[in-house]
Design a protein around this motif. Structure first.
Motif, PDB file in Angstrom:
ATOM      1  N   MET A   1       0.840  -1.160   0.000  1.00 13.50           N
ATOM      2  CA  MET A   1       0.000   0.000   0.000  1.00 13.50           C
ATOM      3  C   MET A   1       0.892   1.231   0.000  1.00 13.50           C
ATOM      4  N   PHE A   2       0.337   2.327  -0.523  1.00  7.91           N
ATOM      5  CA  PHE A   2       1.078   3.568  -0.660  1.00  7.91           C
ATOM      6  C   PHE A   2       0.251   4.725  -0.127  1.00  7.91           C
ATOM      7  N   ASP A   3       0.915   5.747   0.363  1.00 13.58           N
ATOM      8  CA  ASP A   3       0.186   6.939   0.767  1.00 13.58           C
ATOM      9  C   ASP A   3      -0.110   7.807  -0.458  1.00 13.58           C
ATOM     10  N   ARG A   4      -0.716   8.940  -0.260  1.00 13.10           N
ATOM     11  CA  ARG A   4      -1.125   9.783  -1.387  1.00 13.10           C
ATOM     12  C   ARG A   4       0.042  10.361  -2.174  1.00 13.10           C
ATOM     13  N   PHE A   5       1.260  10.262  -1.622  1.00  4.52           N
ATOM     14  CA  PHE A   5       2.445  10.750  -2.315  1.00  4.52           C
ATOM     15  C   PHE A   5       3.202   9.637  -3.030  1.00  4.52           C
ATOM     16  N   GLY A   6       2.690   8.397  -2.927  1.00  9.87           N
ATOM     17  CA  GLY A   6       3.329   7.255  -3.571  1.00  9.87           C
ATOM     18  C   GLY A   6       4.400   6.583  -2.729  1.00  9.87           C
ATOM     19  N   THR A   7       4.465   6.947  -1.455  1.00 12.73           N
ATOM     20  CA  THR A   7       5.438   6.345  -0.545  1.00 12.73           C
ATOM     21  C   THR A   7       4.848   5.067   0.049  1.00 12.73           C
ATOM     22  N   PRO A   8       5.593   3.950   0.011  1.00 11.79           N
ATOM     23  CA  PRO A   8       5.079   2.704   0.592  1.00 11.79           C
ATOM     24  C   PRO A   8       4.792   2.867   2.087  1.00 11.79           C
ATOM     25  N   VAL A   9       3.637   2.364   2.533  1.00 12.51           N
ATOM     26  CA  VAL A   9       3.269   2.403   3.949  1.00 12.51           C
ATOM     27  C   VAL A   9       3.065   1.002   4.517  1.00 12.51           C
ATOM     28  N   SER A  10       3.274  -0.019   3.690  1.00 11.54           N
ATOM     29  CA  SER A  10       3.191  -1.404   4.154  1.00 11.54           C
ATOM     30  C   SER A  10       4.048  -2.260   3.234  1.00 11.54           C
ATOM     31  N   SER A  11       4.286  -3.471   3.657  1.00  9.14           N
ATOM     32  CA  SER A  11       5.000  -4.398   2.782  1.00  9.14           C
ATOM     33  C   SER A  11       3.999  -5.053   1.837  1.00  9.14           C
ATOM     34  N   ASP A  12       4.509  -5.751   0.835  1.00  9.18           N
ATOM     35  CA  ASP A  12       3.640  -6.461  -0.105  1.00  9.18           C
ATOM     36  C   ASP A  12       2.807  -7.496   0.644  1.00  9.18           C
ATOM     37  N   PHE A  13       1.619  -7.782   0.126  1.00  6.16           N
ATOM     38  CA  PHE A  13       0.798  -8.845   0.692  1.00  6.16           C
ATOM     39  C   PHE A  13       0.098  -9.585  -0.432  1.00  6.16           C
ATOM     40  N   ILE A  14      -0.243 -10.836  -0.173  1.00  4.25           N
ATOM     41  CA  ILE A  14      -0.875 -11.700  -1.171  1.00  4.25           C
ATOM     42  C   ILE A  14      -2.389 -11.547  -1.090  1.00  4.25           C
ATOM     43  N   VAL A  15      -2.995 -11.301  -2.235  1.00  5.56           N
ATOM     44  CA  VAL A  15      -4.446 -11.167  -2.314  1.00  5.56           C
ATOM     45  C   VAL A  15      -5.080 -12.520  -2.612  1.00  5.56           C
ATOM     46  N   ASN A  16      -4.499 -13.250  -3.549  1.00  2.00           N
ATOM     47  CA  ASN A  16      -5.044 -14.525  -3.993  1.00  2.00           C
ATOM     48  C   ASN A  16      -4.096 -15.637  -3.578  1.00  2.00           C
ATOM     49  N   SER A  17      -4.580 -16.589  -2.819  1.00  2.00           N
ATOM     50  CA  SER A  17      -3.728 -17.693  -2.369  1.00  2.00           C
ATOM     51  C   SER A  17      -3.548 -18.764  -3.435  1.00  2.00           C
ATOM     52  N   THR A  18      -4.330 -18.708  -4.511  1.00  2.00           N
ATOM     53  CA  THR A  18      -4.191 -19.667  -5.598  1.00  2.00           C
ATOM     54  C   THR A  18      -3.116 -19.181  -6.558  1.00  2.00           C
ATOM     55  N   THR A  19      -2.070 -19.968  -6.715  1.00  2.85           N
ATOM     56  CA  THR A  19      -0.980 -19.561  -7.607  1.00  2.85           C
ATOM     57  C   THR A  19      -0.819 -20.500  -8.793  1.00  2.85           C
ATOM     58  N   THR A  20      -1.652 -21.529  -8.870  1.00  5.58           N
ATOM     59  CA  THR A  20      -1.594 -22.442 -10.007  1.00  5.58           C
ATOM     60  C   THR A  20      -2.485 -21.919 -11.129  1.00  5.58           C
ATOM     61  N   ASP A  21      -2.282 -22.474 -12.302  1.00  7.14           N
ATOM     62  CA  ASP A  21      -3.088 -22.129 -13.472  1.00  7.14           C
ATOM     63  C   ASP A  21      -2.915 -20.661 -13.843  1.00  7.14           C
ATOM     64  N   TYR A  22      -3.973 -19.975 -14.252  1.00  7.15           N
ATOM     65  CA  TYR A  22      -3.853 -18.656 -14.852  1.00  7.15           C
ATOM     66  C   TYR A  22      -4.654 -17.627 -14.064  1.00  7.15           C
ATOM     67  N   GLN A  23      -3.975 -16.709 -13.400  1.00  6.63           N
ATOM     68  CA  GLN A  23      -4.584 -15.591 -12.686  1.00  6.63           C
ATOM     69  C   GLN A  23      -4.200 -14.331 -13.464  1.00  6.63           C
ATOM     70  N   TYR A  24      -5.147 -13.464 -13.775  1.00  8.29           N
ATOM     71  CA  TYR A  24      -4.830 -12.355 -14.681  1.00  8.29           C
ATOM     72  C   TYR A  24      -5.709 -11.126 -14.435  1.00  8.29           C
ATOM     73  N   GLY A  25      -5.301  -9.996 -14.989  1.00 10.21           N
ATOM     74  CA  GLY A  25      -6.126  -8.798 -15.102  1.00 10.21           C
ATOM     75  C   GLY A  25      -6.522  -8.158 -13.783  1.00 10.21           C
ATOM     76  N   SER A  26      -5.628  -8.073 -12.816  1.00  7.70           N
ATOM     77  CA  SER A  26      -6.014  -7.505 -11.528  1.00  7.70           C
ATOM     78  C   SER A  26      -6.328  -6.012 -11.642  1.00  7.70           C
ATOM     79  N   GLN A  27      -7.284  -5.591 -10.833  1.00  8.19           N
ATOM     80  CA  GLN A  27      -7.707  -4.189 -10.747  1.00  8.19           C
ATOM     81  C   GLN A  27      -7.956  -3.863  -9.277  1.00  8.19           C
ATOM     82  N   VAL A  28      -7.801  -2.596  -8.911  1.00  6.86           N
ATOM     83  CA  VAL A  28      -8.068  -2.143  -7.546  1.00  6.86           C
ATOM     84  C   VAL A  28      -8.988  -0.934  -7.611  1.00  6.86           C
TER      85      VAL A  28
END
Length: 75
Positions: A1-28
């Motif tokens: 996550m980032f603040d309004r200035f683009g500075t990271p405020v957290s570390s990366d985290f996994i949204v989808n626990s499924t990593t097999t097959d084809y995961q695509y087109g993420s949007q927020v």
């Protein structure tokens, strides 16, 4: 996550626990309270999960302003 200035405020985290097959087109998308939803496509869909005729599905997961998951993965 980032603040309004683009500075990271957290570390990366996994949204989808499924990593097999084809995961695509993420949007927020973010609401005015700072909660957000992440969506993505997934192929193949597991038996009993529904999906489309081409065996694909749109998935989503909701998060609060702190980046904590409010829901499990949704179809």
């Amino acid at each position: 996550m980032f603040d309004r200035f683009g500075t990271p405020v957290s570390s990366d985290f996994i949204v989808n626990s499924t990593t097999t097959d084809y995961q695509y087109g993420s949007q927020v998308a973010l609401n005015s309270a700072g909660n957000f939803v992440v969506t993505w496509g997934s192929v193949p869909v597991l038996p009993g999960e529904g999906g489309t005729n081409d065996n694909s599905a749109v998935r989503a997961r909701l998060y609060d302003i702190g980046g904590f998951a409010v829901t499990q993965r949704m179809l």
